[in-house]
Design a protein around this motif. Structure first.
Motif, PDB file in Angstrom:
ATOM      1  N   ASP A  21       0.833  -1.207   0.000  1.00 54.41           N
ATOM      2  CA  ASP A  21       0.000   0.000   0.000  1.00 54.41           C
ATOM      3  C   ASP A  21       0.866   1.255   0.000  1.00 54.41           C
ATOM      4  O   ASP A  21       0.557   2.241  -0.682  1.00 54.41           O
ATOM      5  CB  ASP A  21      -0.905  -0.024   1.234  1.00 54.41           C
ATOM      6  CG  ASP A  21      -1.863   1.149   1.245  1.00 54.41           C
ATOM      7  OD1 ASP A  21      -2.732   1.218   0.353  1.00 54.41           O
ATOM      8  OD2 ASP A  21      -1.732   2.024   2.126  1.00 54.41           O
ATOM      9  N   THR A  24       2.300   1.640  -3.507  1.00 51.34           N
ATOM     10  CA  THR A  24       1.249   2.091  -4.418  1.00 51.34           C
ATOM     11  C   THR A  24       0.933   3.566  -4.197  1.00 51.34           C
ATOM     12  O   THR A  24       0.762   4.340  -5.155  1.00 51.34           O
ATOM     13  CB  THR A  24      -0.019   1.253  -4.228  1.00 51.34           C
ATOM     14  OG1 THR A  24       0.287  -0.139  -4.447  1.00 51.34           O
ATOM     15  CG2 THR A  24      -1.109   1.692  -5.183  1.00 51.34           C
ATOM     16  N   GLY A  25       0.869   3.969  -2.922  1.00 52.95           N
ATOM     17  CA  GLY A  25       0.600   5.374  -2.614  1.00 52.95           C
ATOM     18  C   GLY A  25       1.705   6.281  -3.123  1.00 52.95           C
ATOM     19  O   GLY A  25       1.448   7.364  -3.668  1.00 52.95           O
ATOM     20  N   ASN A  27       3.754   5.641  -5.633  1.00 52.78           N
ATOM     21  CA  ASN A  27       3.649   5.682  -7.100  1.00 52.78           C
ATOM     22  C   ASN A  27       2.512   6.593  -7.544  1.00 52.78           C
ATOM     23  O   ASN A  27       2.634   7.312  -8.540  1.00 52.78           O
ATOM     24  CB  ASN A  27       3.438   4.270  -7.639  1.00 52.78           C
ATOM     25  CG  ASN A  27       4.670   3.386  -7.458  1.00 52.78           C
ATOM     26  OD1 ASN A  27       5.786   3.890  -7.314  1.00 52.78           O
ATOM     27  ND2 ASN A  27       4.466   2.078  -7.456  1.00 52.78           N
ATOM     28  N   ARG A  28       1.415   6.532  -6.791  1.00 54.83           N
ATOM     29  CA  ARG A  28       0.278   7.384  -7.143  1.00 54.83           C
ATOM     30  C   ARG A  28       0.634   8.850  -6.989  1.00 54.83           C
ATOM     31  O   ARG A  28       0.295   9.675  -7.840  1.00 54.83           O
ATOM     32  CB  ARG A  28      -0.919   7.035  -6.272  1.00 54.83           C
ATOM     33  CG  ARG A  28      -2.195   7.793  -6.649  1.00 54.83           C
ATOM     34  CD  ARG A  28      -3.353   7.491  -5.708  1.00 54.83           C
ATOM     35  NE  ARG A  28      -3.668   6.074  -5.700  1.00 54.83           N
ATOM     36  CZ  ARG A  28      -3.450   5.264  -4.669  1.00 54.83           C
ATOM     37  NH1 ARG A  28      -2.853   5.739  -3.572  1.00 54.83           N
ATOM     38  NH2 ARG A  28      -3.777   3.993  -4.720  1.00 54.83           N
ATOM     39  N   GLU A  29       1.321   9.193  -5.920  1.00 56.20           N
ATOM     40  CA  GLU A  29       1.721  10.578  -5.711  1.00 56.20           C
ATOM     41  C   GLU A  29       2.692  11.034  -6.805  1.00 56.20           C
ATOM     42  O   GLU A  29       2.609  12.174  -7.289  1.00 56.20           O
ATOM     43  CB  GLU A  29       2.376  10.728  -4.335  1.00 56.20           C
ATOM     44  CG  GLU A  29       1.411  10.614  -3.173  1.00 56.20           C
ATOM     45  CD  GLU A  29       0.387  11.741  -3.190  1.00 56.20           C
ATOM     46  OE1 GLU A  29       0.731  12.863  -3.608  1.00 56.20           O
ATOM     47  OE2 GLU A  29      -0.768  11.493  -2.780  1.00 56.20           O
ATOM     48  N   THR A  30       3.607  10.129  -7.194  1.00 54.71           N
ATOM     49  CA  THR A  30       4.543  10.483  -8.273  1.00 54.71           C
ATOM     50  C   THR A  30       3.790  10.725  -9.578  1.00 54.71           C
ATOM     51  O   THR A  30       4.066  11.682 -10.314  1.00 54.71           O
ATOM     52  CB  THR A  30       5.570   9.354  -8.463  1.00 54.71           C
ATOM     53  OG1 THR A  30       6.279   9.157  -7.237  1.00 54.71           O
ATOM     54  CG2 THR A  30       6.548   9.706  -9.571  1.00 54.71           C
ATOM     55  N   TRP A  31       2.824   9.866  -9.871  1.00 55.50           N
ATOM     56  CA  TRP A  31       2.044  10.000 -11.108  1.00 55.50           C
ATOM     57  C   TRP A  31       1.244  11.296 -11.099  1.00 55.50           C
ATOM     58  O   TRP A  31       1.223  12.035 -12.085  1.00 55.50           O
ATOM     59  CB  TRP A  31       1.118   8.797 -11.239  1.00 55.50           C
ATOM     60  CG  TRP A  31       0.353   8.749 -12.522  1.00 55.50           C
ATOM     61  CD1 TRP A  31       0.733   8.172 -13.681  1.00 55.50           C
ATOM     62  CD2 TRP A  31      -0.944   9.320 -12.752  1.00 55.50           C
ATOM     63  NE1 TRP A  31      -0.217   8.324 -14.647  1.00 55.50           N
ATOM     64  CE2 TRP A  31      -1.279   9.043 -14.097  1.00 55.50           C
ATOM     65  CE3 TRP A  31      -1.844  10.029 -11.970  1.00 55.50           C
ATOM     66  CZ2 TRP A  31      -2.471   9.452 -14.674  1.00 55.50           C
ATOM     67  CZ3 TRP A  31      -3.037  10.446 -12.537  1.00 55.50           C
ATOM     68  CH2 TRP A  31      -3.343  10.158 -13.869  1.00 55.50           C
ATOM     69  N   VAL A  32       0.579  11.571  -9.971  1.00 52.11           N
ATOM     70  CA  VAL A  32      -0.222  12.797  -9.857  1.00 52.11           C
ATOM     71  C   VAL A  32       0.673  14.029  -9.972  1.00 52.11           C
ATOM     72  O   VAL A  32       0.336  15.021 -10.639  1.00 52.11           O
ATOM     73  CB  VAL A  32      -1.007  12.813  -8.526  1.00 52.11           C
ATOM     74  CG1 VAL A  32      -1.657  14.180  -8.303  1.00 52.11           C
ATOM     75  CG2 VAL A  32      -2.065  11.727  -8.531  1.00 52.11           C
ATOM     76  N   ARG A  35       1.564  14.619 -13.616  1.00 55.16           N
ATOM     77  CA  ARG A  35       0.436  15.160 -14.379  1.00 55.16           C
ATOM     78  C   ARG A  35       0.195  16.631 -14.030  1.00 55.16           C
ATOM     79  O   ARG A  35      -0.137  17.438 -14.902  1.00 55.16           O
ATOM     80  CB  ARG A  35      -0.827  14.342 -14.083  1.00 55.16           C
ATOM     81  CG  ARG A  35      -0.754  12.855 -14.396  1.00 55.16           C
ATOM     82  CD  ARG A  35      -0.617  12.553 -15.873  1.00 55.16           C
ATOM     83  NE  ARG A  35       0.735  12.664 -16.389  1.00 55.16           N
ATOM     84  CZ  ARG A  35       1.697  11.740 -16.177  1.00 55.16           C
ATOM     85  NH1 ARG A  35       1.448  10.668 -15.447  1.00 55.16           N
ATOM     86  NH2 ARG A  35       2.887  11.910 -16.690  1.00 55.16           N
ATOM     87  N   ASP A  78      -8.493   8.647 -20.261  1.00 51.13           N
ATOM     88  CA  ASP A  78      -7.135   8.478 -19.760  1.00 51.13           C
ATOM     89  C   ASP A  78      -6.529   9.871 -19.585  1.00 51.13           C
ATOM     90  O   ASP A  78      -6.280  10.586 -20.554  1.00 51.13           O
ATOM     91  CB  ASP A  78      -6.320   7.656 -20.754  1.00 51.13           C
ATOM     92  CG  ASP A  78      -4.928   7.332 -20.223  1.00 51.13           C
ATOM     93  OD1 ASP A  78      -4.482   7.999 -19.269  1.00 51.13           O
ATOM     94  OD2 ASP A  78      -4.283   6.426 -20.769  1.00 51.13           O
TER      95      ASP A  78
END
Length: 213
Positions: A21, A24-25, A27-32, A35, A78
């Motif tokens: 978790d 994943t969190g 990675n999500r922060e990096t992706w956000v 963007r 997407d």
């Protein structure tokens, strides 16, 4: 398996889930974050393009009308793909802004042509019109069977028309050859204009010999 073993297995599974978790969190922060950076870059480009267009419109004293696009339906889309499309659109808009600035610094008539080519067209059009006038005067004089004195006036008019055509071409270039923006010296190519306009004398001499004499 004892209760202690069950406890250790559950603890290890819980630790694995927490690590997953956390990863994943992160990675999500990096992706956000990536963007958001793309969106900020697009916004910066749009602001720069708007400022450039406003400056051109202000200097050219022309109204600037910017139309907002219709809101897009992005449900289920997407996000990364949408941002890539928006980035590509800003690059295309950059090319249009550069094109607008280039054309604003060019003459309104045939803006992509060189000055000598454009001026040759202007002088050529006036020379052609002058040639029609010269031929018309000669044909009219021949039909009326004018005297030698009258033919002298015809010759004088035919001699004068090319200079009038040159003057009109000179004035026309001053209107259609001057860009809206920029302080570049206006090229009129007077030698080229005289050659083009006075060349009608050759046609007039040949035609006049056949028509008047």
């Amino acid at each position: 398996m004892s209760a202690w073993d069950d406890y250790l297995a559950a603890a290890r599974e819980l630790a694995r889930l927490r690590a997953t978790d956390t990863t994943t969190g992160a990675n999500r922060e990096t992706w956000v974050g990536a963007r958001r950076a793309e969106l900020a870059d697009i916004g910066t480009n749009l602001t720069r393009q708007r400022t450039s267009l406003e400056n051109v419109a202000s200097v050219a004293r022309l109204p600037l009308r910017l139309e907002a696009p219709a809101p897009a339906h992005l449900a289920g889309a997407d996000v990364a793909e949408v941002l890539r499309g928006a980035h590509d659109d800003t690059l295309a808009a950059d090319a249009l802004v550069r094109e607008t600035d280039y054309l604003a610094h060019r003459p309104p008539l045939l803006p992509r042509w060189r000055a000598d080519e454009r001026n040759a067209v202007v002088y050529g059009l006036w020379a052609a019109l002058g040639l029609l006038v010269q031929v018309g005067v000669m044909v009219n004089a021949a039909a009326r069977e004018d005297t030698l004195s009258g033919r002298g006036w015809v010759a004088f008019i035919c001699f004068l028309v090319p200079f009038v055509a040159f003057g009109l071409g000179w004035l026309t270039i001053g209107v259609v050859g001057r860009p809206r923006l920029g302080d570049d010296k206006l090229a009129r190519n007077p030698r080229l204009g005289l050659i083009v306009c006075l060349s009608t004398w050759l046609v007039v001499c040949v035609t006049g010999t056949q028509v008047l004499f």
